[in-house]
Design an enzyme around this catalytic site. Structure first.
Site, PDB file in Angstrom:
ATOM      1  N   GLY A   1       0.726  -1.225  -0.011  1.00  0.00           N
ATOM      2  CA  GLY A   1      -0.242  -0.099  -0.033  1.00  0.00           C
ATOM      3  C   GLY A   1       0.797   1.132  -0.112  1.00  0.00           C
TER       4      GLY A   1
ATOM      5  N   GLY B   1       0.154   4.992  -0.892  1.00  0.00           N
ATOM      6  CA  GLY B   1      -1.310   5.510  -0.185  1.00  0.00           C
ATOM      7  C   GLY B   1      -0.630   6.742   0.580  1.00  0.00           C
ATOM      8  N   GLN B   2      -1.635   7.318   1.674  1.00  0.00           N
ATOM      9  CA  GLN B   2      -1.497   8.409   2.329  1.00  0.00           C
ATOM     10  C   GLN B   2      -0.315   8.222   3.461  1.00  0.00           C
ATOM     11  OE1 GLN B   2      -4.541   9.408   5.372  1.00  0.00           O
ATOM     12  NE2 GLN B   2      -3.760  11.405   5.359  1.00  0.00           N
TER      13      GLN B   2
ATOM     14  N   LYS C   1     -10.737  -4.679  11.060  1.00  0.00           N
ATOM     15  CA  LYS C   1      -9.413  -4.312  11.658  1.00  0.00           C
ATOM     16  C   LYS C   1      -9.520  -4.921  13.084  1.00  0.00           C
ATOM     17  CE  LYS C   1      -7.727  -0.966   9.379  1.00  0.00           C
ATOM     18  NZ  LYS C   1      -6.108  -1.524   8.657  1.00  0.00           N
TER      19      LYS C   1
ATOM     20  N   ASP D   1       2.385  -1.839  -4.703  1.00  0.00           N
ATOM     21  CA  ASP D   1       0.937  -1.310  -4.711  1.00  0.00           C
ATOM     22  C   ASP D   1       0.339  -2.073  -5.671  1.00  0.00           C
ATOM     23  OD1 ASP D   1      -1.599   0.349  -4.587  1.00  0.00           O
ATOM     24  OD2 ASP D   1      -0.169   1.384  -3.123  1.00  0.00           O
TER      25      ASP D   1
ATOM     26  N   TYR E   1     -15.420  -2.032   7.654  1.00  0.00           N
ATOM     27  CA  TYR E   1     -13.834  -1.801   7.810  1.00  0.00           C
ATOM     28  C   TYR E   1     -13.210  -2.270   9.293  1.00  0.00           C
ATOM     29  CZ  TYR E   1      -9.918   1.562   8.419  1.00  0.00           C
ATOM     30  OH  TYR E   1      -8.657   2.027   8.691  1.00  0.00           O
TER      31      TYR E   1
HETATM   32  P1  NAD Z   1      -4.785   4.704   1.311  1.00  0.00           P
HETATM   33  O1  NAD Z   1      -5.973   4.380   0.928  1.00  0.00           O
HETATM   34  O2  NAD Z   1      -4.224   6.001   1.363  1.00  0.00           O
HETATM   35  O3  NAD Z   1      -3.764   3.584   0.738  1.00  0.00           O
HETATM   36  C1  NAD Z   1      -4.054   2.359   0.722  1.00  0.00           C
HETATM   37  C2  NAD Z   1      -2.891   1.905  -0.468  1.00  0.00           C
HETATM   38  O4  NAD Z   1      -3.296   0.372  -0.498  1.00  0.00           O
HETATM   39  C3  NAD Z   1      -3.422   2.336  -1.702  1.00  0.00           C
HETATM   40  O5  NAD Z   1      -2.032   3.011  -2.679  1.00  0.00           O
HETATM   41  C4  NAD Z   1      -4.196   1.365  -2.669  1.00  0.00           C
HETATM   42  O6  NAD Z   1      -3.808   1.239  -3.974  1.00  0.00           O
HETATM   43  C5  NAD Z   1      -3.353   0.037  -1.986  1.00  0.00           C
HETATM   44  N1  NAD Z   1      -3.972  -1.092  -2.029  1.00  0.00           N
HETATM   45  C6  NAD Z   1      -5.665  -1.176  -1.959  1.00  0.00           C
HETATM   46  N2  NAD Z   1      -5.826  -2.644  -2.185  1.00  0.00           N
HETATM   47  C7  NAD Z   1      -4.861  -3.332  -2.587  1.00  0.00           C
HETATM   48  C8  NAD Z   1      -4.279  -4.729  -2.833  1.00  0.00           C
HETATM   49  N3  NAD Z   1      -5.478  -5.243  -3.250  1.00  0.00           N
HETATM   50  N4  NAD Z   1      -3.129  -4.896  -2.910  1.00  0.00           N
HETATM   51  C9  NAD Z   1      -2.157  -3.802  -2.767  1.00  0.00           C
HETATM   52  N5  NAD Z   1      -2.394  -2.745  -2.632  1.00  0.00           N
HETATM   53  C10 NAD Z   1      -3.687  -2.496  -2.294  1.00  0.00           C
HETATM   54  O7  NAD Z   1      -4.845   4.233   3.030  1.00  0.00           O
HETATM   55  P2  NAD Z   1      -3.707   4.884   3.893  1.00  0.00           P
HETATM   56  O8  NAD Z   1      -4.518   6.136   4.813  1.00  0.00           O
HETATM   57  O9  NAD Z   1      -2.443   5.045   3.685  1.00  0.00           O
HETATM   58  O10 NAD Z   1      -3.768   3.688   4.965  1.00  0.00           O
HETATM   59  C11 NAD Z   1      -2.803   2.710   5.232  1.00  0.00           C
HETATM   60  C12 NAD Z   1      -3.214   1.654   6.341  1.00  0.00           C
HETATM   61  O11 NAD Z   1      -3.395   2.580   7.589  1.00  0.00           O
HETATM   62  C13 NAD Z   1      -4.431   0.988   6.038  1.00  0.00           C
HETATM   63  O12 NAD Z   1      -4.356  -0.194   6.820  1.00  0.00           O
HETATM   64  C14 NAD Z   1      -5.726   1.983   6.906  1.00  0.00           C
HETATM   65  O13 NAD Z   1      -6.646   1.106   7.556  1.00  0.00           O
HETATM   66  C15 NAD Z   1      -4.674   2.323   8.121  1.00  0.00           C
HETATM   67  N6  NAD Z   1      -5.148   3.398   8.757  1.00  0.00           N
HETATM   68  C16 NAD Z   1      -5.249   4.720   8.115  1.00  0.00           C
HETATM   69  C17 NAD Z   1      -5.735   5.997   8.887  1.00  0.00           C
HETATM   70  C18 NAD Z   1      -5.758   7.105   8.191  1.00  0.00           C
HETATM   71  O14 NAD Z   1      -6.479   8.135   8.746  1.00  0.00           O
HETATM   72  N7  NAD Z   1      -5.202   7.595   6.927  1.00  0.00           N
HETATM   73  C19 NAD Z   1      -6.258   5.621  10.038  1.00  0.00           C
HETATM   74  C20 NAD Z   1      -6.356   4.492  10.785  1.00  0.00           C
HETATM   75  C21 NAD Z   1      -5.728   3.261  10.282  1.00  0.00           C
HETATM   76  N1  SER Z   2      -8.946   7.476   8.824  1.00  0.00           N
HETATM   77  C1  SER Z   2      -9.597   6.563   8.964  1.00  0.00           C
HETATM   78  C2  SER Z   2     -11.000   6.337   8.182  1.00  0.00           C
HETATM   79  O1  SER Z   2     -11.529   7.515   8.189  1.00  0.00           O
HETATM   80  C3  SER Z   2      -9.572   5.611  10.312  1.00  0.00           C
HETATM   81  O2  SER Z   2      -9.187   4.176  10.269  1.00  0.00           O
HETATM   82  O3  SER Z   2     -11.351   5.419   7.557  1.00  0.00           O
END
Ligand code: NAD
Ligand code: SER
Length: 323
Positions: A8, A11-12, A147, A34, A143
């Site tokens: 991933g 991603g962010q 988790k 990714d 979701y």
């Molecule tokens: P994001 O959506 O920005 O990035 C996720 C990435 O995963 C994307 O680039 C997407 O292309 C890739 N992806 C999706 N399905 C895929 C697959 N089948 N195979 C390979 N890659 C795949 O998410 P993020 O915000 O960077 O979050 C990363 C992790 O952190 C996640 O597990 C998310 O649940 C967790 N998280 C994020 C937040 C937040 O606020 N950003 C908060 C809590 C938890």
């Molecule tokens: N920031 C995430 C969401 O809003 C929490 O896991 O999905």
């Protein structure tokens, strides 16, 4: 030479974590993975290895781990809360199928794993304020279900097989480098971006929807501190609560207006409000503070100031904001 794999990675979180890991270890030692190559590679991220793989494909993952002699995985690939409600079957497959593949391969190859959980594990009957580390967990979204199930799977693999898997329940994360992808807390980034572009903003949550939040530099520091910690000091092997500060949309509007007095926000809550309603407004992270000395550095005002200055810089570089 052993390498670190980040799934991933576009991603962010992944896009920022990769840069920090590449600064620490060198670009060639951090493999990005990714579904597709990043749209506009820049900086450290452009120079190292990249693999296009779906994490549901165990054989392809195994091939990447073997070819690159991976010893550590940051497994971030996931669907987030709002997208997960639109595509619950896919959320289950990607979030839990992908994690199961990673844990099985990590067990086989003796890898260390980081996997993020979320405040989405909490639900309507969880205490809403200062939510404790150990409490009622009744997630109200697919979701959140993935988790909480993932947390239990991680704990099981640690207890049963001694796998070194570590996890954080991230709050909503705010950042300027890569747009967030399909979450409920994304409004905060969208609002700051609108303010930096001198545009008004329409918020999809209610003005008083207070949620636990964190600025990305703190989230990356927490992640690396947990991974660097002495394993014997870790009392939690499902997932640690971590917190920085909490705010509601109306608090962020006020913080922005201290820098941009003309900024205006209206409210049109949609189905994401229902998701936010089930989440805590603040989280007790004292176990993380005790076990591995966690402490955040940013508060709401410091984050707002830093976000606005970076977003404005980005606008200037793209030529759409005057000096
Ligand atoms: P994001 O959506 O920005 O990035 C996720 C990435 O995963 C994307 O680039 C997407 O292309 C890739 N992806 C999706 N399905 C895929 C697959 N089948 N195979 C390979 N890659 C795949 O998410 P993020 O915000 O960077 O979050 C990363 C992790 O952190 C996640 O597990 C998310 O649940 C967790 N998280 C994020 C937040 C937040 O606020 N950003 C908060 C809590 C938890
Ligand atoms: N920031 C995430 C969401 O809003 C929490 O896991 O999905």
């Amino acid at each position: 030479m052993s390498r670190i794999l980040v799934t991933g990675a576009n991603g962010q979180i992944g896009s920022e974590l990769v840069d920090v890991l590449r600064s620490r270890h060198g670009a060639s030692r951090v493999v990005r993975l990714d579904l597709q190559p990043p749209p506009s590679p820049d900086g450290h991220s452009a120079s190292g290895p990249f693999e296009v793989v779906d994490v549901r494909d165990r054989d392809a993952l195994a091939d990447v781990i073997g070819r690159h002699e991976v010893d550590t995985i940051y497994h971030l690939a996931s669907l987030l809360s709002a997208t997960g409600e639109q595509h619950p079957d896919r959320a289950w497959d990607v979030n839990l199928g992908g994690l199961k593949n990673v844990l099985d391969l990590a067990r086989q190859h003796h890898l260390q794993v980081f996997w993020p959980s979320s405040i989405a594990v909490f639900g309507p009957s969880t205490p809403k304020t200062d939510t404790p580390q150990n409490t009622v967990l009744d997630p109200a979204t697919m979701y959140g279900v993935t988790k909480r199930s993932g947390e239990m799977l991680c704990q099981y693999y640690h207890r049963r097989y001694g796998l070194d898997v570590r996890s954080l329940r991230y709050p909503g994360l705010v950042s300027h480098k890569t747009a967030p992808g399909g979450g409920t807390t994304d409004y905060a980034v969208d609002m700051l971006k609108a303010a930096a572009e001198s545009e008004p903003y329409t918020c999809f949550l209610e003005p008083d929807a207070q949620l636990p939040m964190m600025y990305m530099p703190d989230a990356i520091r927490a992640t690396l501190a947990l991974m660097d910690a002495d394993g014997t000091a870790l009392s939690v092997r499902d997932s640690y609560n971590v917190a920085a500060f909490s705010f509601a949309p109306q608090d962020l509007v006020a913080a922005i207006q201290r820098h941009r007095p003309a900024f205006g926000c209206t409210y049109a809550p949609d189905e994401r409000q229902r998701i936010a309603d089930a989440w805590p407004s603040s989280v007790d992270d004292s176990t993380a503070r005790d076990d591995w000395n966690w402490a955040p550095e940013y508060n709401l005002d410091a984050m707002t100031e830093d976000m606005l200055s970076h977003l404005r810089e980005g606008e200037r570089e793209s030529g759409s904001v005057g000096a």
